[in-house]
Motif scaffolding. Structure first.
Motif, PDB file in Angstrom:
ATOM      1  N   ASP A  27      13.326   0.085  -7.352  1.00  0.00           N
ATOM      2  CA  ASP A  27      12.085  -0.516  -6.849  1.00  0.00           C
ATOM      3  C   ASP A  27      12.184  -0.814  -5.364  1.00  0.00           C
ATOM      4  O   ASP A  27      11.245  -0.562  -4.605  1.00  0.00           O
ATOM      5  CB  ASP A  27      11.770  -1.803  -7.617  1.00  0.00           C
ATOM      6  CG  ASP A  27      11.380  -1.552  -9.061  1.00  0.00           C
ATOM      7  OD1 ASP A  27      10.950  -0.418  -9.380  1.00  0.00           O
ATOM      8  OD2 ASP A  27      11.528  -2.488  -9.873  1.00  0.00           O
ATOM      9  N   GLU A  28      13.334  -1.336  -4.938  1.00  0.00           N
ATOM     10  CA  GLU A  28      13.526  -1.646  -3.513  1.00  0.00           C
ATOM     11  C   GLU A  28      13.541  -0.373  -2.667  1.00  0.00           C
ATOM     12  O   GLU A  28      12.958  -0.346  -1.577  1.00  0.00           O
ATOM     13  CB  GLU A  28      14.830  -2.418  -3.319  1.00  0.00           C
ATOM     14  CG  GLU A  28      14.802  -3.826  -3.869  1.00  0.00           C
ATOM     15  CD  GLU A  28      16.151  -4.517  -3.755  1.00  0.00           C
ATOM     16  OE1 GLU A  28      16.925  -4.177  -2.823  1.00  0.00           O
ATOM     17  OE2 GLU A  28      16.435  -5.390  -4.586  1.00  0.00           O
ATOM     18  N   LEU A  33      10.941   3.309   1.182  1.00  0.00           N
ATOM     19  CA  LEU A  33      10.450   4.651   1.520  1.00  0.00           C
ATOM     20  C   LEU A  33       8.944   4.648   1.771  1.00  0.00           C
ATOM     21  O   LEU A  33       8.453   5.316   2.690  1.00  0.00           O
ATOM     22  CB  LEU A  33      10.796   5.642   0.402  1.00  0.00           C
ATOM     23  CG  LEU A  33      12.277   6.017   0.282  1.00  0.00           C
ATOM     24  CD1 LEU A  33      12.510   6.847  -0.978  1.00  0.00           C
ATOM     25  CD2 LEU A  33      12.749   6.757   1.515  1.00  0.00           C
ATOM     26  N   LYS A  34       8.218   3.888   0.975  1.00  0.00           N
ATOM     27  CA  LYS A  34       6.770   3.782   1.159  1.00  0.00           C
ATOM     28  C   LYS A  34       6.446   3.141   2.503  1.00  0.00           C
ATOM     29  O   LYS A  34       5.560   3.590   3.230  1.00  0.00           O
ATOM     30  CB  LYS A  34       6.162   2.965   0.010  1.00  0.00           C
ATOM     31  CG  LYS A  34       4.676   2.888   0.035  1.00  0.00           C
ATOM     32  CD  LYS A  34       4.036   4.235  -0.213  1.00  0.00           C
ATOM     33  CE  LYS A  34       2.529   4.081  -0.242  1.00  0.00           C
ATOM     34  NZ  LYS A  34       1.870   5.174   0.435  1.00  0.00           N
ATOM     35  N   LYS A  35       7.204   2.090   2.852  1.00  0.00           N
ATOM     36  CA  LYS A  35       7.001   1.422   4.134  1.00  0.00           C
ATOM     37  C   LYS A  35       7.273   2.384   5.298  1.00  0.00           C
ATOM     38  O   LYS A  35       6.509   2.435   6.264  1.00  0.00           O
ATOM     39  CB  LYS A  35       7.907   0.194   4.235  1.00  0.00           C
ATOM     40  CG  LYS A  35       7.766  -0.567   5.529  1.00  0.00           C
ATOM     41  CD  LYS A  35       8.708  -1.748   5.575  1.00  0.00           C
ATOM     42  CE  LYS A  35       8.619  -2.435   6.925  1.00  0.00           C
ATOM     43  NZ  LYS A  35       9.619  -3.476   7.083  1.00  0.00           N
ATOM     44  N   LEU A  36       8.348   3.157   5.198  1.00  0.00           N
ATOM     45  CA  LEU A  36       8.675   4.128   6.251  1.00  0.00           C
ATOM     46  C   LEU A  36       7.587   5.186   6.377  1.00  0.00           C
ATOM     47  O   LEU A  36       7.194   5.562   7.488  1.00  0.00           O
ATOM     48  CB  LEU A  36      10.021   4.801   5.953  1.00  0.00           C
ATOM     49  CG  LEU A  36      11.257   3.923   6.101  1.00  0.00           C
ATOM     50  CD1 LEU A  36      12.487   4.658   5.578  1.00  0.00           C
ATOM     51  CD2 LEU A  36      11.456   3.511   7.542  1.00  0.00           C
ATOM     52  N   GLU A  37       7.077   5.648   5.245  1.00  0.00           N
ATOM     53  CA  GLU A  37       6.014   6.645   5.267  1.00  0.00           C
ATOM     54  C   GLU A  37       4.750   6.082   5.918  1.00  0.00           C
ATOM     55  O   GLU A  37       4.111   6.749   6.738  1.00  0.00           O
ATOM     56  CB  GLU A  37       5.708   7.105   3.841  1.00  0.00           C
ATOM     57  CG  GLU A  37       4.664   8.195   3.771  1.00  0.00           C
ATOM     58  CD  GLU A  37       4.394   8.631   2.345  1.00  0.00           C
ATOM     59  OE1 GLU A  37       4.097   9.826   2.167  1.00  0.00           O
ATOM     60  OE2 GLU A  37       4.461   7.794   1.419  1.00  0.00           O
ATOM     61  N   GLU A  40       5.277   5.933   9.654  1.00  0.00           N
ATOM     62  CA  GLU A  40       5.181   7.265  10.251  1.00  0.00           C
ATOM     63  C   GLU A  40       3.727   7.699  10.363  1.00  0.00           C
ATOM     64  O   GLU A  40       3.315   8.271  11.380  1.00  0.00           O
ATOM     65  CB  GLU A  40       5.982   8.277   9.429  1.00  0.00           C
ATOM     66  CG  GLU A  40       7.475   8.112   9.558  1.00  0.00           C
ATOM     67  CD  GLU A  40       8.257   9.031   8.634  1.00  0.00           C
ATOM     68  OE1 GLU A  40       7.642   9.734   7.803  1.00  0.00           O
ATOM     69  OE2 GLU A  40       9.489   9.036   8.732  1.00  0.00           O
ATOM     70  N   ASP A  41       2.944   7.421   9.319  1.00  0.00           N
ATOM     71  CA  ASP A  41       1.517   7.749   9.365  1.00  0.00           C
ATOM     72  C   ASP A  41       0.828   6.991  10.494  1.00  0.00           C
ATOM     73  O   ASP A  41       0.006   7.554  11.225  1.00  0.00           O
ATOM     74  CB  ASP A  41       0.838   7.419   8.033  1.00  0.00           C
ATOM     75  CG  ASP A  41       1.243   8.370   6.911  1.00  0.00           C
ATOM     76  OD1 ASP A  41       1.825   9.434   7.211  1.00  0.00           O
ATOM     77  OD2 ASP A  41       0.965   8.037   5.743  1.00  0.00           O
ATOM     78  N   GLU A  42       1.170   5.730  10.642  1.00  0.00           N
ATOM     79  CA  GLU A  42       0.572   4.910  11.703  1.00  0.00           C
ATOM     80  C   GLU A  42       0.961   5.440  13.080  1.00  0.00           C
ATOM     81  O   GLU A  42       0.123   5.528  13.983  1.00  0.00           O
ATOM     82  CB  GLU A  42       1.030   3.458  11.540  1.00  0.00           C
ATOM     83  CG  GLU A  42       0.305   2.486  12.444  1.00  0.00           C
ATOM     84  CD  GLU A  42       0.702   1.044  12.160  1.00  0.00           C
ATOM     85  OE1 GLU A  42       0.930   0.324  13.144  1.00  0.00           O
ATOM     86  OE2 GLU A  42       0.783   0.669  10.979  1.00  0.00           O
TER      87      GLU A  42
END
Length: 79
Positions: A27-28, A33-37, A40-42
């Protein structure tokens, strides 16, 4: 940039570790990974807007001025 083979090796090594991890660790990792993605999108969106703004701001430069600037850059490269 990694080669395709290097990517495969890294993904396989990560998968081995993931299968050995506790659910809470998974989960962590997912959240990270979601935060990094998202970051990157931002960053991509900011770069897009900066490039778009730059094009809009520089579109008023006369073609003759652009040709002179290109010629000057070529002279610098040769020198």
């Amino acid at each position: 940039m990694k080669t395709e083979h290097e990517r495969e090796q890294l993904i396989n090594a990560i998968n081995v570790l993931l299968y050995q991890s506790y659910d809470s660790t998974l989960d962590e990792i997912y959240a990270l990974l979601k935060k990094l993605e998202d970051e990157e999108d931002e960053n991509d969106l900011r770069a897009y807007h900066a490039a778009k703004s730059d094009v809009e701001n520089n579109s008023l430069i006369a073609w003759e001025d652009m040709k002179k600037e290109i010629a000057n850059e070529r002279k610098k490269d040769v020198a």
